[in-house]
Design a protein around this motif. Structure first.
Motif, short mmCIF file in Angstrom:
data_model
loop_
_atom_site.label_atom_id
_atom_site.label_comp_id
_atom_site.label_asym_id
_atom_site.label_seq_id
_atom_site.Cartn_x
_atom_site.Cartn_y
_atom_site.Cartn_z
N ILE A 1 -1.35 -5.86 -27.90
CA ILE A 1 0.09 -5.62 -27.63
C ILE A 1 0.89 -6.76 -27.54
CG2 ILE A 1 0.38 -5.13 -25.25
CD1 ILE A 1 1.06 -2.55 -27.73
N LYS A 2 0.21 -7.80 -26.79
CA LYS A 2 0.83 -9.15 -26.41
C LYS A 2 1.34 -9.74 -27.90
CE LYS A 2 -3.19 -12.14 -25.86
NZ LYS A 2 -4.06 -11.10 -26.39
N ASN A 3 0.69 -9.56 -28.83
CA ASN A 3 1.08 -10.23 -30.17
C ASN A 3 2.36 -9.70 -30.62
OD1 ASN A 3 -1.30 -11.66 -30.24
ND2 ASN A 3 -2.55 -9.94 -31.25
N LEU A 4 2.80 -8.52 -30.03
CA LEU A 4 4.11 -8.16 -30.48
C LEU A 4 5.59 -8.29 -29.63
CD1 LEU A 4 2.96 -4.43 -31.88
CD2 LEU A 4 3.91 -6.48 -32.99
N GLN A 5 4.92 -9.24 -28.52
CA GLN A 5 5.95 -9.59 -27.39
C GLN A 5 7.58 -9.84 -28.18
OE1 GLN A 5 4.83 -12.51 -24.92
NE2 GLN A 5 6.71 -12.86 -23.94
N GLY A 6 8.42 -9.24 -27.61
CA GLY A 6 9.75 -9.64 -28.31
C GLY A 6 10.27 -8.73 -29.37
N VAL A 7 9.44 -8.02 -29.93
CA VAL A 7 9.81 -7.09 -31.09
C VAL A 7 10.22 -5.81 -30.34
CG1 VAL A 7 8.80 -5.75 -33.00
CG2 VAL A 7 7.89 -7.86 -32.57
N SER A 8 11.45 -5.36 -30.87
CA SER A 8 12.19 -4.15 -30.47
C SER A 8 12.51 -3.28 -31.59
CB SER A 8 13.53 -4.51 -29.76
OG SER A 8 14.44 -5.11 -30.82
N ILE A 9 12.29 -2.07 -31.21
CA ILE A 9 12.56 -0.96 -32.38
C ILE A 9 13.22 0.28 -31.81
CG2 ILE A 9 11.22 0.58 -33.92
CD1 ILE A 9 8.74 -0.90 -33.78
N GLN A 10 14.34 0.78 -32.20
CA GLN A 10 15.04 1.47 -32.11
C GLN A 10 14.74 3.08 -32.37
OE1 GLN A 10 18.83 0.26 -34.06
NE2 GLN A 10 19.50 -0.73 -32.22
N ASN A 11 15.35 4.15 -31.64
CA ASN A 11 14.96 5.47 -31.95
C ASN A 11 13.44 5.96 -32.18
OD1 ASN A 11 17.73 6.08 -31.81
ND2 ASN A 11 18.20 5.06 -34.02
N VAL A 12 12.63 5.48 -31.15
CA VAL A 12 11.24 5.85 -31.11
C VAL A 12 10.87 7.02 -30.18
CG1 VAL A 12 9.03 4.93 -30.38
CG2 VAL A 12 10.73 3.32 -31.47
N GLU A 13 9.98 7.83 -30.61
CA GLU A 13 9.89 8.80 -29.90
C GLU A 13 8.31 8.48 -29.13
OE1 GLU A 13 9.91 13.00 -30.91
OE2 GLU A 13 8.20 13.34 -30.23
N ILE A 14 8.09 8.52 -27.96
CA ILE A 14 7.00 8.63 -27.06
C ILE A 14 6.61 9.66 -26.25
CG2 ILE A 14 5.57 7.07 -25.37
CD1 ILE A 14 7.60 4.77 -25.73
N SER A 15 5.49 10.13 -26.39
CA SER A 15 5.03 11.58 -25.94
C SER A 15 3.62 11.15 -25.07
CB SER A 15 5.11 12.54 -26.65
OG SER A 15 4.08 12.35 -27.89
N CYS A 16 3.39 11.98 -24.25
CA CYS A 16 1.95 12.11 -23.54
C CYS A 16 1.97 13.54 -22.89
CB CYS A 16 1.83 11.02 -22.50
SG CYS A 16 3.05 11.17 -21.16
N LYS A 17 0.56 13.76 -22.71
CA LYS A 17 0.40 15.23 -21.84
C LYS A 17 -0.15 14.72 -20.74
CE LYS A 17 -0.56 18.45 -25.40
NZ LYS A 17 -1.65 19.53 -26.32
N ILE A 18 0.31 15.37 -19.65
CA ILE A 18 0.02 15.23 -18.30
C ILE A 18 -0.23 16.89 -17.71
CG2 ILE A 18 0.84 14.82 -15.70
CD1 ILE A 18 2.00 12.54 -17.05
N ARG A 19 -1.61 17.14 -17.48
CA ARG A 19 -1.90 18.52 -16.94
C ARG A 19 -1.37 19.29 -17.76
NH1 ARG A 19 0.35 16.11 -12.09
NH2 ARG A 19 -1.62 15.43 -10.61
N ASN A 20 -1.68 19.42 -19.30
CA ASN A 20 -1.28 20.07 -20.49
C ASN A 20 0.10 20.25 -20.51
OD1 ASN A 20 -3.93 20.82 -20.94
ND2 ASN A 20 -4.00 22.13 -19.31
N LYS A 21 0.85 19.53 -19.94
CA LYS A 21 2.48 19.46 -20.23
C LYS A 21 2.73 18.44 -21.05
CE LYS A 21 6.82 19.66 -17.93
NZ LYS A 21 7.62 19.56 -16.43
N LYS A 22 3.37 18.56 -22.21
CA LYS A 22 3.86 17.54 -23.04
C LYS A 22 5.01 16.99 -22.32
CE LYS A 22 5.23 16.20 -27.63
NZ LYS A 22 5.43 16.44 -29.11
N ILE A 23 5.25 15.69 -22.31
CA ILE A 23 6.33 14.88 -21.64
C ILE A 23 6.83 13.94 -22.81
CG2 ILE A 23 7.37 13.43 -19.91
CD1 ILE A 23 5.17 14.35 -17.94
N TYR A 24 7.98 13.84 -23.15
CA TYR A 24 8.57 13.04 -24.38
C TYR A 24 9.77 12.46 -23.90
CZ TYR A 24 11.28 16.34 -26.39
OH TYR A 24 12.46 17.19 -26.76
#
Length: 404
Positions: free
Chosen positions: A206-229
């Motif tokens: 990931i350090k190879n991408l230092q300084g790269v910015s991207i707009q309007n990205v969706e990040i999601s994950c699950k915590i205790r079977n609940k989706k958070i995004y």
């Protein structure tokens, strides 16, 4: 007339002092720094994102912790009440509808907000004591009767409002030392976590991408079977991820990621389908894949993805269907492992604090100690980025000020 002592010269403390003084009280404001509003000065990148222009009822969806506690303070002193206050004192502001309806000073200078508050303090005869730290409160018969300063001086008062902030940005004076004082006097401290903070990522590349910015990205994950995004802009850093989208997500996963690894799923083009990406990859058969895709995503990002997949020099007409699916998978559902946050010192806001169960939400008065009032980030309340946390500070400060 009561003698009111306000501890902490941030937005919440200044608003509390102004409001209390306008209610015909004698007010003393104690600030540990040489200036007022030190943390306020750096908010919004120095532009001062003083509130949000959404309807006040929409604010509650943006509150991460203990939203019900804020009903009285938000409706007593709304975002529009705050803007009218500053407008009447000569502040010009702008509303960035394209940017989550954030409200900034028109000049882009936070000093204008601080100057208005300082002038109002002066106009209402608030006595400001600088460079003094409150090291204890005086409690007699379960009621507060004053404060003790670090020079040994005792200042007596009828009411005390504590507005000393949390533990984020400790160099501005909000180092959390007031928590210990309140716990000593039988208040409960909910565990402190960093909120609105960058996330660290396990994958070293990931350090190879230092300084790269991207707009309007969706990040999601699950915590205790609940989706958070969250959806928004991200910025790659040598340690992992930051940017508005990541900061907001951090406030919802901070308690869990302290002891657990969290798999993040990232869609870098949430508004572009896999079929559309496939067509763009193939549209110029004799061109390198990067050339076809670079109108969608930054070239450095594409280079790293293709390097990971060993497809750096491939032309579109040399690409197998399997390899194409791998590229699309990295773009639409990249998996990264979050292994922590950058911590409280880099967080914009403190999550946790004095328990809301011990505070009367209609007045901000302590249920443990009579005549003691608590406001702002000191309390176990926090919100997403976007001006909501500053509104919490102003609203709870105002409510305490009218209640003393």
């Amino acid at each position: 007339m009561s003698k009111v002592i306000v501890v902490g010269g941030g937005p919440s403390g200044m608003m509390a002092a102004i409001t209390a003084s306008k209610n015909n009280n004698e007010v003393i404001l104690i600030e540990r720094n040489e200036e007022l509003g030190k943390k306020l000065r750096v908010t919004g990148g120095g532009r001062c994102n003083l509130t949000n222009y959404r309807d006040i009822e929409d604010f509650f969806d943006k509150i991460v912790t203990n939203k019900k506690f804020l009903y009285s303070s938000f409706y007593t002193f709304t975002n529009h009440s705050l803007l009218e206050y500053f407008k009447s004192n000569g502040l010009e502001y702008i509303i960035e509808d394209f940017n989550d309806h954030k409200v900034y000073t028109k000049s882009g200078k936070s000093e204008e907000v601080i100057d208005i508050l300082k002038n109002d303090l002066k106009d209402n005869s608030v006595k400001v004591i600088y460079n003094k730290q409150v090291i204890d409160i005086i409690v007699e018969n379960d009621a507060v009767s004053g404060v003790i300063l670090n020079d040994g001086q005792n200042i007596k008062g009828d009411k005390v409002i504590i507005s000393t902030g949390g533990k984020s940005y400790p160099h501005t004076g909000s180092d959390g030392s007031m928590y210990d004082i309140l716990v000593k006097h039988n208040h409960t401290l909910k565990k402190i976590y960093p909120a609105l903070t960058p996330l660290t990522i396990k994958e070293h590349w990931i350090k190879n991408l230092q300084g790269v910015s991207i707009q309007n990205v969706e990040i999601s994950c699950k915590i205790r079977n609940k989706k958070i995004y969250q959806v928004g802009d991200i910025l790659f850093a040598h340690f992992g991820l930051t940017g508005p989208c990541v900061l907001k997500l951090s406030s919802y996963i901070n308690k869990y990621v302290e002891d657990n690894l969290i798999e993040l799923n990232i869609d870098f083009l949430p508004n572009t389908s896999s079929d559309e990406i496939s067509k763009i990859i193939r549209e110029n058969p004799n061109k390198n894949i990067i050339n076809n895709l670079r109108r969608l995503l930054p070239q450095n990002f594409l280079k790293e993805v293709l390097k990971i997949l060993n497809l750096t020099d491939k032309k579109a007409n040399e690409l197998t269907k399997t390899d194409e699916e791998k590229i699309i998978s990295y773009i639409k559902s990249m998996k990264l492992t979050c292994n922590g946050t950058k911590g409280i010192k880099t967080s914009q806001v403190t999550s946790g604090g004095i328990s809301v169960k011990e505070i009367n939400s209609s007045t901000m008065e302590s249920k443990i100690i009579k005549n003691l009032y608590l406001t702002g980030e000191l309390i176990d309340i926090d919100a997403e980025t976007g001006g909501y946390n500053l509104q919490i500070a102003f609203s709870t400060g105002y409510l305490a000020g009218i209640s003393v």
